[in-house]
Design a protein around this motif. Structure first.
Motif, PDB file in Angstrom:
ATOM      1  N   LYS A  44       0.859  -1.180   0.000  1.00  0.00           N
ATOM      2  CA  LYS A  44       0.000   0.000   0.000  1.00  0.00           C
ATOM      3  C   LYS A  44       0.899   1.234   0.000  1.00  0.00           C
ATOM      4  O   LYS A  44       1.827   1.316   0.808  1.00  0.00           O
ATOM      5  N   ARG A  45       0.655   2.129  -0.913  1.00  0.00           N
ATOM      6  CA  ARG A  45       1.445   3.360  -0.970  1.00  0.00           C
ATOM      7  C   ARG A  45       0.516   4.552  -0.774  1.00  0.00           C
ATOM      8  O   ARG A  45      -0.394   4.770  -1.581  1.00  0.00           O
ATOM      9  N   ASP A  46       0.761   5.301   0.288  1.00  0.00           N
ATOM     10  CA  ASP A  46       0.005   6.540   0.513  1.00  0.00           C
ATOM     11  C   ASP A  46       0.685   7.670  -0.238  1.00  0.00           C
ATOM     12  O   ASP A  46       1.871   7.927  -0.040  1.00  0.00           O
ATOM     13  N   ILE A  47      -0.061   8.323  -1.112  1.00  0.00           N
ATOM     14  CA  ILE A  47       0.478   9.439  -1.894  1.00  0.00           C
ATOM     15  C   ILE A  47      -0.276  10.700  -1.492  1.00  0.00           C
ATOM     16  O   ILE A  47      -1.512  10.733  -1.558  1.00  0.00           O
ATOM     17  N   PHE A  48       0.464  11.721  -1.080  1.00  0.00           N
ATOM     18  CA  PHE A  48      -0.146  13.016  -0.785  1.00  0.00           C
ATOM     19  C   PHE A  48       0.088  13.923  -1.985  1.00  0.00           C
ATOM     20  O   PHE A  48       1.223  14.281  -2.292  1.00  0.00           O
ATOM     21  N   LEU A  49      -0.988  14.224  -2.672  1.00  0.00           N
ATOM     22  CA  LEU A  49      -0.926  14.983  -3.927  1.00  0.00           C
ATOM     23  C   LEU A  49      -1.543  16.366  -3.690  1.00  0.00           C
ATOM     24  O   LEU A  49      -2.686  16.469  -3.236  1.00  0.00           O
ATOM     25  N   VAL A  83      -3.118   4.727  -2.418  1.00  0.00           N
ATOM     26  CA  VAL A  83      -4.126   5.526  -1.726  1.00  0.00           C
ATOM     27  C   VAL A  83      -3.723   6.982  -1.920  1.00  0.00           C
ATOM     28  O   VAL A  83      -2.742   7.452  -1.345  1.00  0.00           O
ATOM     29  N   ILE A  84      -4.445   7.661  -2.793  1.00  0.00           N
ATOM     30  CA  ILE A  84      -4.075   9.024  -3.175  1.00  0.00           C
ATOM     31  C   ILE A  84      -4.917  10.022  -2.404  1.00  0.00           C
ATOM     32  O   ILE A  84      -6.149  10.040  -2.517  1.00  0.00           O
ATOM     33  N   HIS A  85      -4.219  10.816  -1.588  1.00  0.00           N
ATOM     34  CA  HIS A  85      -4.872  11.860  -0.797  1.00  0.00           C
ATOM     35  C   HIS A  85      -4.653  13.169  -1.547  1.00  0.00           C
ATOM     36  O   HIS A  85      -3.538  13.696  -1.571  1.00  0.00           O
ATOM     37  N   PHE A  86      -5.697  13.655  -2.173  1.00  0.00           N
ATOM     38  CA  PHE A  86      -5.592  14.828  -3.050  1.00  0.00           C
ATOM     39  C   PHE A  86      -6.095  16.069  -2.322  1.00  0.00           C
ATOM     40  O   PHE A  86      -7.217  16.088  -1.803  1.00  0.00           O
ATOM     41  N   PHE A  87      -5.234  17.110  -2.289  1.00  0.00           N
ATOM     42  CA  PHE A  87      -5.541  18.342  -1.563  1.00  0.00           C
ATOM     43  C   PHE A  87      -5.573  19.530  -2.525  1.00  0.00           C
ATOM     44  O   PHE A  87      -4.610  19.751  -3.264  1.00  0.00           O
ATOM     45  N   ASN A  88      -6.642  20.298  -2.469  1.00  0.00           N
ATOM     46  CA  ASN A  88      -6.674  21.584  -3.154  1.00  0.00           C
ATOM     47  C   ASN A  88      -6.137  22.628  -2.181  1.00  0.00           C
ATOM     48  O   ASN A  88      -6.794  22.976  -1.195  1.00  0.00           O
ATOM     49  N   ALA A  89      -4.911  23.108  -2.456  1.00  0.00           N
ATOM     50  CA  ALA A  89      -4.219  24.004  -1.525  1.00  0.00           C
ATOM     51  C   ALA A  89      -4.625  25.468  -1.671  1.00  0.00           C
ATOM     52  O   ALA A  89      -4.055  26.332  -1.005  1.00  0.00           O
TER      53      ALA A  89
END
Ligand SMILES: [Cu+2]
Length: 152
Positions: A44-49, A83-89
């Motif tokens: 499992k790879r957590d990606i913070f995008l 597991v892609i955690h996508f953030f609108n900054a």
């Protein structure tokens, strides 16, 4: 003489069938053994995008938005779970952004308002290079998901 020729023809036919069958069996066996030697177990790879912006980028002069994705590339081995955690900054009042893949089997379209985040899970079960984009900011918000064949 005619009978002998028929026997020889029959023997040649049988021999041909045995050779072809042997080839097919060895091909199937070698393919199977290739699969068996692959010991890779997916992780499992957590990606913070994040959305980001290029500093001092003149949108008018360049004719394109200054918006980008960080990181540039998402990489995985076949068999991994991303597991892609996508953030609108963006600050309040800023732009919407999306995380969008049009290519099968990874089709996805997540749209975020400023300050929002969402998580999407991708089963990386097919190798290849897949473009992901933000539909609101072409062409600068264009990056790639790379799914590699495991090396062991
Ligand atoms: Cu965008």
């Amino acid at each position: 003489m005619g009978k002998d020729n028929n026997k020889i023809a029959l023997l040649i036919s049988i021999a041909s069938i045995i050779i072809v069958a042997g080839y097919v069996i060895s091909t199937v066996t070698s393919n199977t053994s290739v699969h068996n030697t692959s010991s890779y177990v997916g992780v499992k790879r957590d990606i913070f995008l994040f959305t980001s912006e290029m500093a001092e980028f003149n949108e008018t002069r360049m004719g394109m938005p200054k918006d980008t994705f960080t990181p540039d590339t998402i990489s995985a081995y076949k068999g991994d779970t991303l597991v892609i955690h996508f953030f609108n900054a963006e600050a309040e009042g800023g732009d919407k952004h999306s995380f969008t893949i049009y290519s099968k089997p990874y089709n996805v379209n997540i749209v975020l308002d400023p300050g929002q985040n969402k998580t999407v899970t991708i089963n990386a079960n097919t190798t290849g290079i897949y473009q992901y984009i933000c539909t609101f900011h072409p062409p600068t918000m264009t990056r790639h998901l790379v799914v590699l064949e495991p090396t062991k």
